[in-house]
Design a protein around this motif. Structure first.
Motif, PDB file in Angstrom:
ATOM      1  N   GLY A 273       0.812  -1.213   0.000  1.00  0.00           N
ATOM      2  CA  GLY A 273       0.000   0.000   0.000  1.00  0.00           C
ATOM      3  C   GLY A 273       0.844   1.260   0.000  1.00  0.00           C
ATOM      4  N   ASN A 274       0.513   2.175  -0.887  1.00  0.00           N
ATOM      5  CA  ASN A 274       1.123   3.507  -0.918  1.00  0.00           C
ATOM      6  C   ASN A 274       2.640   3.493  -1.064  1.00  0.00           C
ATOM      7  OD1 ASN A 274      -1.467   4.589  -0.458  1.00  0.00           O
ATOM      8  ND2 ASN A 274      -1.231   4.311   1.747  1.00  0.00           N
ATOM      9  N   GLY A 275       3.187   2.470  -1.669  1.00  0.00           N
ATOM     10  CA  GLY A 275       4.630   2.421  -1.884  1.00  0.00           C
ATOM     11  C   GLY A 275       5.439   2.313  -0.613  1.00  0.00           C
ATOM     12  N   ILE A 276       4.825   1.884   0.476  1.00  0.00           N
ATOM     13  CA  ILE A 276       5.530   1.838   1.758  1.00  0.00           C
ATOM     14  C   ILE A 276       6.691   0.855   1.717  1.00  0.00           C
ATOM     15  CG2 ILE A 276       5.293   1.128   4.169  1.00  0.00           C
ATOM     16  CD1 ILE A 276       2.508   2.330   4.146  1.00  0.00           C
ATOM     17  N   ALA A 277       6.482  -0.304   1.095  1.00  0.00           N
ATOM     18  CA  ALA A 277       7.540  -1.310   1.072  1.00  0.00           C
ATOM     19  C   ALA A 277       8.797  -0.755   0.413  1.00  0.00           C
ATOM     20  CB  ALA A 277       7.061  -2.557   0.329  1.00  0.00           C
ATOM     21  N   ALA A 278       8.635  -0.107  -0.747  1.00  0.00           N
ATOM     22  CA  ALA A 278       9.796   0.445  -1.452  1.00  0.00           C
ATOM     23  C   ALA A 278      10.471   1.539  -0.632  1.00  0.00           C
ATOM     24  CB  ALA A 278       9.361   0.993  -2.811  1.00  0.00           C
ATOM     25  N   GLU A 279       9.673   2.362   0.039  1.00  0.00           N
ATOM     26  CA  GLU A 279      10.252   3.423   0.861  1.00  0.00           C
ATOM     27  C   GLU A 279      11.094   2.858   1.994  1.00  0.00           C
ATOM     28  OE1 GLU A 279       7.132   5.903   2.235  1.00  0.00           O
ATOM     29  OE2 GLU A 279       6.577   6.657   0.238  1.00  0.00           O
ATOM     30  N   MET A 280      10.559   1.832   2.652  1.00  0.00           N
ATOM     31  CA  MET A 280      11.304   1.236   3.759  1.00  0.00           C
ATOM     32  C   MET A 280      12.580   0.566   3.270  1.00  0.00           C
ATOM     33  SD  MET A 280       8.250  -0.353   6.135  1.00  0.00           S
ATOM     34  CE  MET A 280       9.375  -0.753   7.488  1.00  0.00           C
ATOM     35  N   GLN A 281      12.493  -0.129   2.144  1.00  0.00           N
ATOM     36  CA  GLN A 281      13.680  -0.796   1.599  1.00  0.00           C
ATOM     37  C   GLN A 281      14.745   0.228   1.204  1.00  0.00           C
ATOM     38  OE1 GLN A 281      12.018  -3.130  -1.559  1.00  0.00           O
ATOM     39  NE2 GLN A 281      10.943  -4.519  -0.169  1.00  0.00           N
ATOM     40  N   ASP A 282      14.311   1.305   0.575  1.00  0.00           N
ATOM     41  CA  ASP A 282      15.268   2.349   0.198  1.00  0.00           C
ATOM     42  C   ASP A 282      15.913   2.976   1.427  1.00  0.00           C
ATOM     43  OD1 ASP A 282      14.686   1.884  -2.432  1.00  0.00           O
ATOM     44  OD2 ASP A 282      13.335   3.622  -2.660  1.00  0.00           O
ATOM     45  N   TYR A 283      15.109   3.165   2.454  1.00  0.00           N
ATOM     46  CA  TYR A 283      15.648   3.759   3.676  1.00  0.00           C
ATOM     47  C   TYR A 283      16.696   2.851   4.314  1.00  0.00           C
ATOM     48  CZ  TYR A 283      15.946   5.328   8.505  1.00  0.00           C
ATOM     49  OH  TYR A 283      16.419   5.730   9.731  1.00  0.00           O
ATOM     50  N   PHE A 284      16.379   1.566   4.434  1.00  0.00           N
ATOM     51  CA  PHE A 284      17.348   0.640   5.034  1.00  0.00           C
ATOM     52  C   PHE A 284      18.631   0.581   4.201  1.00  0.00           C
ATOM     53  CE2 PHE A 284      13.487  -1.812   6.779  1.00  0.00           C
ATOM     54  CZ  PHE A 284      13.475  -1.036   7.920  1.00  0.00           C
ATOM     55  N   ALA A 285      18.467   0.594   2.888  1.00  0.00           N
ATOM     56  CA  ALA A 285      19.651   0.511   2.011  1.00  0.00           C
ATOM     57  C   ALA A 285      20.503   1.769   2.088  1.00  0.00           C
ATOM     58  CB  ALA A 285      19.205   0.283   0.566  1.00  0.00           C
ATOM     59  N   SER A 286      19.913   2.880   2.529  1.00  0.00           N
ATOM     60  CA  SER A 286      20.657   4.134   2.599  1.00  0.00           C
ATOM     61  C   SER A 286      21.399   4.321   3.924  1.00  0.00           C
ATOM     62  CB  SER A 286      19.705   5.321   2.395  1.00  0.00           C
ATOM     63  OG  SER A 286      18.846   5.476   3.534  1.00  0.00           O
TER      64      SER A 286
END
Length: 271
Positions: A202-215
């Motif tokens: 929902g709402n691109g949350i998964a991608a946001e969290m993955q990008d955050y962890f990778a950063s």
């Protein structure tokens, strides 16, 4: 035209004073008698609409259109009502027949069915965690569940602990699902501000969290970076099954045919 039978007196017309009288009220329809089953059904209605924190005897009475005191002819207290609600979930529920050759499949079916029961009503996981299923109505379910574990060949000590472990896993998983769902439904838009691992698509949350962890800085968070692409990627159903599989594989290590390959594997407390 006179419809009276020959020889019988004709009905006289209404008198003037009868015509001036107010019409008689129609008798009120008979009420459905209050019963324990109706009280429990009304409690589920209130629970689904308002949640456990606002489920009160007063609210249940209002749902039924009766006084609070009328409820106590059918339930002893709110705790008694919650226990009856919990027991109602198991009505008609079947536990798979024990099968030593297919014990994992049987336990998967049991766990999935248990999760579906808890998801059928709001906050039922909270009620489940507060009430041990050792009433006369539920003991047969506990007996059958333990039978699945013992006929698999697990040592009795492990079977006893596994019963509680699996039940706690189901309760805890559904409790977390409910908490995230409640947060997402808040009028302040909680789901837009707080990542929801139970709804990763929902709402691109998964991608946001993955990008955050990778950063994150590699020196400080090497494991979060390494697993970034694998975290928060599955649906709730898939995550439930993965967690259940981890438990089942752990239980399998205690079976007699695997104990010989792992010294101490059949003894609780040993690595």
């Amino acid at each position: 035209m006179n419809d009276a039978a020959p020889g019988s007196p004709a009905s006289p017309p209404p008198s003037p004073w009868e015509r001036r009288r107010p019409a008689r009220a129609r008798p009120a329809p008979a009420r459905t008698p209050l019963s324990r089953e109706r009280v429990v059904e009304a409690a589920f209605t209130v629970l689904d609409r308002q949640g456990l924190d606002k489920l009160t005897m007063r609210q249940v009475a209002a749902e039924l259109g009766v006084t609070v005191s009328a409820l106590y002819a059918h339930v002893r207290s709110k705790d008694d009502l919650l226990e009856l609600m919990y027991a109602r979930l198991f009505e008609g529920a079947d536990i798979p027949e024990p099968d030593p050759e297919r014990w994992r499949e049987r336990l998967r079916d049991y766990a999935r069915a248990g999760r579906e029961r808890l998801l059928s009503h709001r906050d039922m996981a909270r009620i489940s965690m507060a009430y041990a299923p050792f009433t006369a109505e539920l003991l047969p379910h506990v007996e059958a569940f333990l039978g699945l574990l013992r006929t698999a060949g697990l040592p009795d000590r492990i079977a006893a602990e596994a019963g509680d472990l699996i039940s706690t896993y189901i309760d805890g998983f559904v409790l977390a699902e409910g908490m995230w769902r409640e947060r997402a439904a808040r009028p302040d838009g909680g789901d837009a501000q707080t990542p929801d691992p139970a709804r990763p698509d929902g709402n691109g949350i998964a991608a946001e969290m993955q990008d955050y962890f990778a950063s994150l800085p590699a020196d400080d968070f090497p494991h979060l970076r390494a697993l970034a692409g694998l975290m928060v990627t599955d649906s709730s159903d898939e995550r439930f099954d993965i967690g259940l599989e981890i438990i089942l594989r752990g239980l399998a290590s205690y079976l007699p045919d695997t104990a010989a390959d792992s010294p101490g594997a059949g003894e609780p407390g040993r690595d």
